[in-house]
Write a protein that holds these residues in place. Structure first.
Motif, mmCIF file in Angstrom:
data_model
loop_
_atom_site.group_PDB
_atom_site.id
_atom_site.type_symbol
_atom_site.label_atom_id
_atom_site.label_comp_id
_atom_site.label_asym_id
_atom_site.label_seq_id
_atom_site.Cartn_x
_atom_site.Cartn_y
_atom_site.Cartn_z
ATOM 1 N N GLU A 226 0.823 -1.205 0.000
ATOM 2 C CA GLU A 226 0.000 0.000 0.000
ATOM 3 C C GLU A 226 0.861 1.261 0.000
ATOM 4 N N ASN A 227 1.868 1.301 0.855
ATOM 5 C CA ASN A 227 2.760 2.455 0.880
ATOM 6 C C ASN A 227 3.585 2.547 -0.395
ATOM 7 N N SER B 123 8.965 -2.573 -3.302
ATOM 8 C CA SER B 123 8.134 -3.155 -2.253
ATOM 9 C C SER B 123 8.828 -4.424 -1.786
ATOM 10 N N SER B 124 9.276 -4.437 -0.544
ATOM 11 C CA SER B 124 10.074 -5.551 -0.051
ATOM 12 C C SER B 124 9.597 -5.961 1.341
ATOM 13 N N ILE B 125 10.481 -6.559 2.106
ATOM 14 C CA ILE B 125 10.150 -6.999 3.460
ATOM 15 C C ILE B 125 10.684 -6.000 4.473
ATOM 16 N N CYS B 126 10.126 -6.040 5.674
ATOM 17 C CA CYS B 126 10.671 -5.256 6.782
ATOM 18 C C CYS B 126 12.036 -5.843 7.136
ATOM 19 N N ALA B 127 13.058 -4.996 7.174
ATOM 20 C CA ALA B 127 14.412 -5.473 7.450
ATOM 21 C C ALA B 127 14.537 -6.116 8.829
ATOM 22 N N ALA B 128 13.585 -5.835 9.716
ATOM 23 C CA ALA B 128 13.632 -6.432 11.044
ATOM 24 C C ALA B 128 13.488 -7.949 10.996
ATOM 25 N N PHE B 129 12.964 -8.488 9.897
ATOM 26 C CA PHE B 129 12.885 -9.937 9.768
ATOM 27 C C PHE B 129 14.262 -10.585 9.676
ATOM 28 N N LEU B 130 15.287 -9.780 9.481
ATOM 29 C CA LEU B 130 16.647 -10.311 9.374
ATOM 30 C C LEU B 130 17.378 -10.297 10.714
ATOM 31 N N MET B 131 16.686 -9.920 11.793
ATOM 32 C CA MET B 131 17.335 -9.864 13.099
ATOM 33 C C MET B 131 17.827 -11.229 13.577
ATOM 34 N N GLY B 132 17.267 -12.278 13.024
ATOM 35 C CA GLY B 132 17.696 -13.607 13.409
ATOM 36 C C GLY B 132 19.144 -13.897 13.055
ATOM 37 N N GLU B 133 19.743 -13.059 12.208
ATOM 38 C CA GLU B 133 21.142 -13.241 11.836
ATOM 39 C C GLU B 133 22.092 -12.651 12.871
ATOM 40 N N LEU B 134 21.551 -11.897 13.821
ATOM 41 C CA LEU B 134 22.388 -11.319 14.866
ATOM 42 C C LEU B 134 22.809 -12.381 15.876
ATOM 43 N N SER B 135 23.990 -12.188 16.434
ATOM 44 C CA SER B 135 24.475 -13.085 17.476
ATOM 45 C C SER B 135 23.989 -12.564 18.829
ATOM 46 N N VAL B 136 23.127 -13.331 19.475
ATOM 47 C CA VAL B 136 22.592 -12.915 20.772
ATOM 48 C C VAL B 136 22.776 -14.056 21.772
ATOM 49 N N ALA B 137 22.773 -13.692 23.039
ATOM 50 C CA ALA B 137 22.994 -14.674 24.100
ATOM 51 C C ALA B 137 21.810 -15.624 24.216
ATOM 52 N N ASN B 138 22.077 -16.823 24.677
ATOM 53 C CA ASN B 138 21.022 -17.793 24.956
ATOM 54 C C ASN B 138 20.475 -17.582 26.358
ATOM 55 N N GLU C 30 2.658 1.590 -3.435
ATOM 56 C CA GLU C 30 1.809 2.121 -4.506
ATOM 57 C C GLU C 30 1.592 3.618 -4.338
ATOM 58 N N ALA C 31 1.560 4.098 -3.099
ATOM 59 C CA ALA C 31 1.330 5.523 -2.851
ATOM 60 C C ALA C 31 2.537 6.375 -3.211
ATOM 61 N N ILE C 32 3.720 5.763 -3.221
ATOM 62 C CA ILE C 32 4.941 6.567 -3.373
ATOM 63 C C ILE C 32 5.712 6.283 -4.657
ATOM 64 N N ARG C 33 5.373 5.228 -5.374
ATOM 65 C CA ARG C 33 6.173 4.812 -6.522
ATOM 66 C C ARG C 33 6.221 5.854 -7.637
ATOM 67 N N SER C 34 5.159 6.664 -7.781
ATOM 68 C CA SER C 34 5.162 7.686 -8.825
ATOM 69 C C SER C 34 6.140 8.815 -8.514
ATOM 70 N N VAL C 35 6.429 9.011 -7.225
ATOM 71 C CA VAL C 35 7.345 10.067 -6.805
ATOM 72 C C VAL C 35 8.772 9.533 -6.701
ATOM 73 N N VAL C 36 8.898 8.273 -6.272
ATOM 74 C CA VAL C 36 10.221 7.639 -6.144
ATOM 75 C C VAL C 36 10.213 6.392 -7.033
ATOM 76 N N PRO C 37 10.489 6.556 -8.327
ATOM 77 C CA PRO C 37 10.371 5.430 -9.263
ATOM 78 C C PRO C 37 11.342 4.289 -8.992
#
Length: 222
Positions: free
Chosen positions: A18-19, A32-47, A21-28
């Protein structure tokens, strides 16, 4: 939109269509992709090891619901969420929620209540129920999600964090930010409302996003 017209970005990735489609005419060159926060699983965190299984919950827009489990895994979990009828009244009532204690356990699971409201002036709001956890270190939160069996929340990015760590998540949808879960087929939706990660689809979306970022940087540096 006027800002992007005046200052065209070298790259812009939108986390829902939705966002986009609203902006593509201004920023060609936007995508439209995924939220980068879905990649947080690649971080090294404590158990985190509590010595027993636990679930992670986080509720901000209303009282924590009543939980039920018929078995010992997420497929048997249900809850009774009641959305506040008045936000103004809820902002008052939550100061007294500590007077109505919630259970510490559900069957064999400890309930760990993650509190992300680190800037609140009143500690009784953060620690209004037992097993409440708060930290100024975001990696500490990720450790909680990494170690839990599943996540239940009305916060979009609590569920994203849990999913990124490979944990099932149940979201109480309170606004349209939940549209980010519809991107690129990265989410499997189950009959009881839980979501799990489609690892193959996430890997494809990740590769597309990183390729777009790399190409955009090269183009900007020419």
């Amino acid at each position: 939109l006027d800002f992007f017209t005046k200052y065209p970005p070298a790259a812009l990735s939108l986390r829902d269509n939705e966002n986009y489609e609203a902006i593509r005419s201004v920023v060609p060159n936007a995508i439209s992709s995924i939220c980068a926060a879905f990649l947080m699983g690649e971080l090294s965190v404590a158990n985190v090891n509590l010595g027993k299984p636990y679930i992670a919950t986080s509720f901000y827009t209303g009282n924590e619901p009543s939980f039920k489990m018929e078995g010992d895994d997420w497929s048997t979990f249900t809850m009774d969420y009641k959305k506040p009828t008045s936000l103004k009244m809820w902002n008052i009532y939550r100061h007294f929620e500590w007077l109505s204690p919630r259970p510490e356990f559900i069957r064999k699971h400890t309930i760990v209540r993650v509190r992300q409201e680190t800037t609140m002036k009143f500690s009784h709001l953060i620690f209004r129920q037992k097993n409440s956890y708060c930290s100024m270190n975001p990696l500490a939160f990720l450790s909680i999600y990494k170690g839990c069996d599943f996540v239940v929340s009305d916060r979009v990015h609590v569920c994203v964090a849990g999913l990124s760590m490979g944990k099932p998540a149940l979201l109480v949808e309170v606004d349209n930010r939940s549209r980010l879960f519809d991107q690129k087929g990265i989410i499997n939706r189950h009959p009881n409302g839980f979501m799990t990660i489609n690892s193959e689809a996430l890997e494809v979306a990740r590769a597309e996003l990183l390729s777009y970022i790399e190409d955009s940087i090269r183009s900007a540096l020419k």
